[in-house]
Design an enzyme around this catalytic site. Structure first.
Site, PDB file in Angstrom:
ATOM      1  N   ASN A 137      42.945  40.707  36.785  1.00 52.28           N
ATOM      2  CA  ASN A 137      42.771  40.110  38.116  1.00 52.28           C
ATOM      3  C   ASN A 137      44.019  39.384  38.602  1.00 52.28           C
ATOM      4  OD1 ASN A 137      42.717  37.724  36.620  1.00 52.28           O
ATOM      5  ND2 ASN A 137      41.212  36.772  37.962  1.00 52.28           N
ATOM      6  N   LYS A 191      27.190  52.501  32.693  1.00 47.93           N
ATOM      7  CA  LYS A 191      28.057  51.320  32.668  1.00 47.93           C
ATOM      8  C   LYS A 191      27.819  50.449  31.450  1.00 47.93           C
ATOM      9  CE  LYS A 191      29.753  50.268  37.280  1.00 47.93           C
ATOM     10  NZ  LYS A 191      29.557  49.433  38.472  1.00 47.93           N
ATOM     11  N   GLY A 248      29.361  45.676  35.655  1.00 49.27           N
ATOM     12  CA  GLY A 248      30.668  45.983  36.248  1.00 49.27           C
ATOM     13  C   GLY A 248      31.482  44.734  36.494  1.00 49.27           C
ATOM     14  N   LYS A 271      39.898  46.230  39.259  1.00 48.61           N
ATOM     15  CA  LYS A 271      40.314  45.440  38.089  1.00 48.61           C
ATOM     16  C   LYS A 271      40.702  46.298  36.893  1.00 48.61           C
ATOM     17  CE  LYS A 271      37.867  41.321  39.476  1.00 48.61           C
ATOM     18  NZ  LYS A 271      37.533  39.964  39.056  1.00 48.61           N
ATOM     19  N   VAL A 287      27.083  34.554  39.601  1.00 52.94           N
ATOM     20  CA  VAL A 287      28.508  34.692  39.887  1.00 52.94           C
ATOM     21  C   VAL A 287      28.768  34.535  41.398  1.00 52.94           C
ATOM     22  CG1 VAL A 287      30.450  36.330  39.812  1.00 52.94           C
ATOM     23  CG2 VAL A 287      28.920  36.109  37.841  1.00 52.94           C
TER      24      VAL A 287
END
Length: 279
Positions: A101, A169, A142, A80, A224
């Protein structure tokens, strides 16, 4: 007329538009199933496939958009961000999240857009949960996390706290969004909504191993992951008496938005579409 039926058919296929999702791994992607269902339902002459790529193949692959050999690309993990150098222009959403995306060709330019934001936002709105002034705790840093943070800010939450197993991250995220807070992995701050954006839960036996027993009820547990449709994270949330939601509507609505960009049509999201993804 002079052209036989056979010739016409050949001509028709050559015009067929081609769309793909790229990622690595890619086997698990249900994007082709969803997009092809909508393509067929709307009588569009197109095909949507999946393609596993390596980092060093991205540039050449994306250049096929300019040649109109490919009409649109969806991008999934881990590309991405790494597709960005090969695009001519980014939407505000893609620029602010450094995450793309959806790729398409417009005004002689290769455009990168981010429909994960609207996907997440729509899924929460459909759940009738009001995020205004809520504190949100995100696990992971991420993939779709920048998109989720962008959507949360839009939905006027009061605080965003992020925790990730590797600190590097979370530091990257702080460069994009100065106002987020971070906590060490394993610590549980106060929250109204908690989001699992890690890959922990993709395997049935995966456990996040965080202790939520001290939190009060009526929180919102959001994962998610939608396949399996109830991760251990969501089971835990439910057993403790909280509202739970998986990422299926987020997935459907990010696809819905990409479909609309490519085909200028808004496909139906109904029970059939939702059932389609319950494998």
């Amino acid at each position: 007329g002079a052209t036989s039926f056979k010739d016409q058919r050949v001509f028709k296929t050559s015009k067929m538009k081609k769309f793909l999702v790229i990622g690595n791994p890619i086997e698990h992607s249900l994007s082709p199933m969803l997009h092809n269902y909508w393509i067929k339902n709307n009588g569009i002459d197109a095909i949507y496939e999946k393609q596993k790529l390596n980092e060093n193949q991205l540039k050449e692959f994306i250049s096929q958009i300019r040649e109109k050999k490919i009409n649109g690309i969806n991008v999934t993990v881990p590309f991405k961000k790494s597709v960005i150098p090969y695009l001519d222009e980014l939407s505000i959403e893609a620029r602010n999240t450094q995450s793309v995306n959806t790729i398409y060709f417009k005004d002689n330019k290769i455009f990168g857009h981010n429909t994960d934001i609207v996907g997440f936002e729509t899924s929460v709105k459909k759940s009738k949960y009001d995020l205004t002034n809520k504190e949100v705790f995100i696990l992971g840093a991420g993939g779709v996390v920048p998109s989720i943070i962008f959507a949360l800010i839009k939905m006027r939450v009061s605080k965003i706290i992020v925790s990730n197993r590797t600190k590097e991250k979370t530091d990257n995220l702080k460069n994009l969004f100065q106002n987020i807070e971070t906590v060490d992995w394993g610590k549980i701050p106060n929250f109204d909504m908690i989001i699992n954006a890690t890959s922990v839960g993709l395997k049935k036996k995966d456990n996040i191993n965080l202790n939520f027993s001290s939190i009060s009820k009526n929180k919102f547990f959001y994962d998610v992951i939608y396949n399996p449709k109830e991760t251990n994270f969501l089971k835990t949330g439910k057993n403790l008496g909280n509202l739970t939601l998986n990422g299926k509507l987020m997935f459907i609505y990010q696809a819905h938005s990409a479909f609309n960009i490519w085909h200028k049509q808004k496909p139906n999201v109904n029970e059939n579409v939702i059932k389609l993804l319950d494998k």
